[in-house]
Design a protein around this motif. Sequence first.
Motif, PDB file in Angstrom:
ATOM      1  N   UNK A 154       0.814  -1.289   0.207  1.00 36.33           N
ATOM      2  CA  UNK A 154      -0.038   0.000   0.027  1.00 36.33           C
ATOM      3  C   UNK A 154       0.803   1.409  -0.115  1.00 36.33           C
ATOM      4  N   UNK A 209     -10.274   6.540 -10.986  1.00 34.45           N
ATOM      5  CA  UNK A 209     -11.794   6.761 -11.019  1.00 34.45           C
ATOM      6  C   UNK A 209     -12.357   8.031 -10.523  1.00 34.45           C
ATOM      7  N   UNK A 218     -12.810  13.335 -11.673  1.00 37.22           N
ATOM      8  CA  UNK A 218     -13.718  14.192 -11.918  1.00 37.22           C
ATOM      9  C   UNK A 218     -14.021  15.194 -10.516  1.00 37.22           C
ATOM     10  N   UNK A 258      -5.684  -2.204 -10.227  1.00 42.21           N
ATOM     11  CA  UNK A 258      -5.036  -3.507 -10.622  1.00 42.21           C
ATOM     12  C   UNK A 258      -3.640  -3.340  -9.978  1.00 42.21           C
ATOM     13  N   UNK A 275     -29.273  14.303 -16.168  1.00 40.01           N
ATOM     14  CA  UNK A 275     -29.329  12.965 -15.483  1.00 40.01           C
ATOM     15  C   UNK A 275     -30.619  12.795 -14.636  1.00 40.01           C
ATOM     16  N   UNK A 280      -2.392  -2.061   7.922  1.00 41.87           N
ATOM     17  CA  UNK A 280      -3.685  -1.897   7.424  1.00 41.87           C
ATOM     18  C   UNK A 280      -4.010  -2.987   6.326  1.00 41.87           C
ATOM     19  N   UNK A 295      -5.401  -4.025   3.152  1.00 44.76           N
ATOM     20  CA  UNK A 295      -5.855  -3.666   1.623  1.00 44.76           C
ATOM     21  C   UNK A 295      -5.956  -4.712   0.856  1.00 44.76           C
ATOM     22  N   UNK A 296      -6.945  -5.014   0.456  1.00 48.30           N
ATOM     23  CA  UNK A 296      -7.414  -5.883  -0.431  1.00 48.30           C
ATOM     24  C   UNK A 296      -7.278  -5.416  -2.090  1.00 48.30           C
ATOM     25  N   UNK A 297      -6.530  -5.884  -2.643  1.00 53.07           N
ATOM     26  CA  UNK A 297      -6.013  -5.325  -4.219  1.00 53.07           C
ATOM     27  C   UNK A 297      -7.003  -6.402  -4.976  1.00 53.07           C
ATOM     28  N   UNK A 298      -7.982  -5.722  -5.590  1.00 54.86           N
ATOM     29  CA  UNK A 298      -8.690  -6.589  -6.824  1.00 54.86           C
ATOM     30  C   UNK A 298      -9.009  -5.705  -7.792  1.00 54.86           C
ATOM     31  N   UNK A 299      -8.677  -6.519  -9.127  1.00 56.33           N
ATOM     32  CA  UNK A 299      -8.894  -5.646 -10.330  1.00 56.33           C
ATOM     33  C   UNK A 299     -10.071  -5.241 -10.533  1.00 56.33           C
ATOM     34  N   UNK A 300     -10.694  -4.145 -10.900  1.00 58.73           N
ATOM     35  CA  UNK A 300     -11.781  -3.671 -11.278  1.00 58.73           C
ATOM     36  C   UNK A 300     -11.717  -2.941 -12.760  1.00 58.73           C
ATOM     37  N   UNK A 301     -12.601  -3.153 -13.617  1.00 64.59           N
ATOM     38  CA  UNK A 301     -12.581  -2.768 -15.064  1.00 64.59           C
ATOM     39  C   UNK A 301     -12.562  -1.265 -14.869  1.00 64.59           C
ATOM     40  N   UNK A 302     -11.922  -0.672 -15.762  1.00 63.59           N
ATOM     41  CA  UNK A 302     -12.029   0.650 -15.855  1.00 63.59           C
ATOM     42  C   UNK A 302     -13.268   1.360 -16.354  1.00 63.59           C
ATOM     43  N   UNK A 303     -13.916   2.173 -15.482  1.00 66.52           N
ATOM     44  CA  UNK A 303     -15.342   2.653 -16.005  1.00 66.52           C
ATOM     45  C   UNK A 303     -15.264   3.272 -17.284  1.00 66.52           C
ATOM     46  N   UNK A 328     -15.410   6.496 -19.524  1.00 71.94           N
ATOM     47  CA  UNK A 328     -15.377   7.836 -19.110  1.00 71.94           C
ATOM     48  C   UNK A 328     -16.145   8.422 -20.272  1.00 71.94           C
ATOM     49  N   UNK A 335     -20.066  10.275 -16.821  1.00 77.90           N
ATOM     50  CA  UNK A 335     -19.285   9.562 -16.121  1.00 77.90           C
ATOM     51  C   UNK A 335     -20.271   8.877 -14.920  1.00 77.90           C
ATOM     52  N   UNK A 336     -21.228   9.457 -14.241  1.00 77.27           N
ATOM     53  CA  UNK A 336     -21.985   9.032 -13.281  1.00 77.27           C
ATOM     54  C   UNK A 336     -22.921   7.946 -13.889  1.00 77.27           C
ATOM     55  N   UNK A 365     -24.502   5.481 -11.056  1.00 78.16           N
ATOM     56  CA  UNK A 365     -24.675   6.471 -10.046  1.00 78.16           C
ATOM     57  C   UNK A 365     -25.492   7.677 -10.487  1.00 78.16           C
TER      58      UNK A 365
END
Lengths: 193, 173
Positions: A11, A39, A42, A64, A146, B29, B31-39, B41, B48-49, B54
């Motif tokens: 980390x 992420x 914005x 990742x 929106x 601390x 920390x869980x590292x996990x792959x997330x796909x890029x939103x 943009x 974006x939201x 969201x």
Amino acid sequence: MALSIALRHANKFQGYSTLSKCLLPFYNNAASVTCASTHTSDFNKPLLRNGNISILPAVCFLTTPNTIFSNVNKSAVIAQNVRKMSGEDHRALWKIEKGISALLVGLLPACVAFPNPVLDNLTAILTVAHLHWGMEAIAQDYCRPILVGNAVSKVALLAVYVLTTTTLGGLLFFNYSDIGIGKFVRAVWALQG
Amino acid sequence: MSTICRLAGRKLPFIKVGLDRPNFLQLSRHVTLKPVSQPVRGADHDDHNMSMNRPMSPHISIYAFDIISKISISHRITGTMLGGYTILLGTGALVLPNKVSHYVDALQAMHPGAASILALKLVLAAPFAYHFCNGIRHLVWDTARFLTLSGVHKTAYIMLASTFVMLIALLFK
Ligand code: HEM
């Protein structure tokens, strides 16, 4: 053991890598920069004073491991994440908005203290400019596409422009054909019970 | 390896803070590292939201509505009130059959009474004094000063005191 140390410090590496991403733009552009994150960029806009960071937004970095450790081109990441509100660069206009607000602090009292056509018209123009950006901000906040749909959002913005135009026209006409803003305020304040 | 795990799980005797003594694992601390796909943009905040599913973010109701929030929304409310007066004067000058100053004279001719005049001055001067003083507070912030929690509170009290003084001065002038 080496693995556990690496994991425990992972980390921190992540922190350094994101920190350097945040700091790099300061060297590139000291006027207005944006914190790079994958992420949430914005919402990020670090403020700086004398080159120091006053505020760094709290962000959650979930990336990742590949991205963290790979040797990515940092300026490419930053360029991709620079905040462009509504796709435009708002920096120059922002300074004008704030400059006009600051001018109002002196202008409004002066206009009432020393009423004359020049101050009256200046007050009309600058107040309506300030009012325009204020109404625009409100319309954009509460009438986002929106939330209310594209049509209502456009109508709200159109209404702002209509109000700005009629109000500016009306105030200039008032200054021209009536007693003027400064004397008007004095007249209201001179009302007796 | 088992020794390391056992030691890591033990309560740390030299740390006395809190009721529960932490163990070594709790100090680090997790920390869980996990792959997330890029939103995806989008061009702006809304796109974006939308792509993140969201509709409203951050949602305002997750925040406590404290004194600072109330002071903040009051700037918008007073700005809107002043805007309303400005629009009224501008459109009034355009659409009313007589000059606006004529209506001021007519109001005076009605002899509305001291209380009404004071009330009128209050609804005009209170939003102005507030928006004026808090506007200066905003402009100070815009130079990146007082942007800390204590700075926000301190400037709020200075602003409220100045607003009060200014309002009294305007009302009884
Ligand atoms: C000395 C006088 C004034 C100063 C220093 C001032 C300052 C400001 C500032 C700095 C903002 C932006 C707040 C933000 O960043 O969120 C603002 C917003 C606003 N102001 Fe003023 N203002 C003044 C007078 C006025 C007047 C006379 C009007 C009405 C015609 C007005 C109407 C508004 C409106 C409608 C907003 C938008 C509110 C918002 O976005 O939350 N202001 N003002």
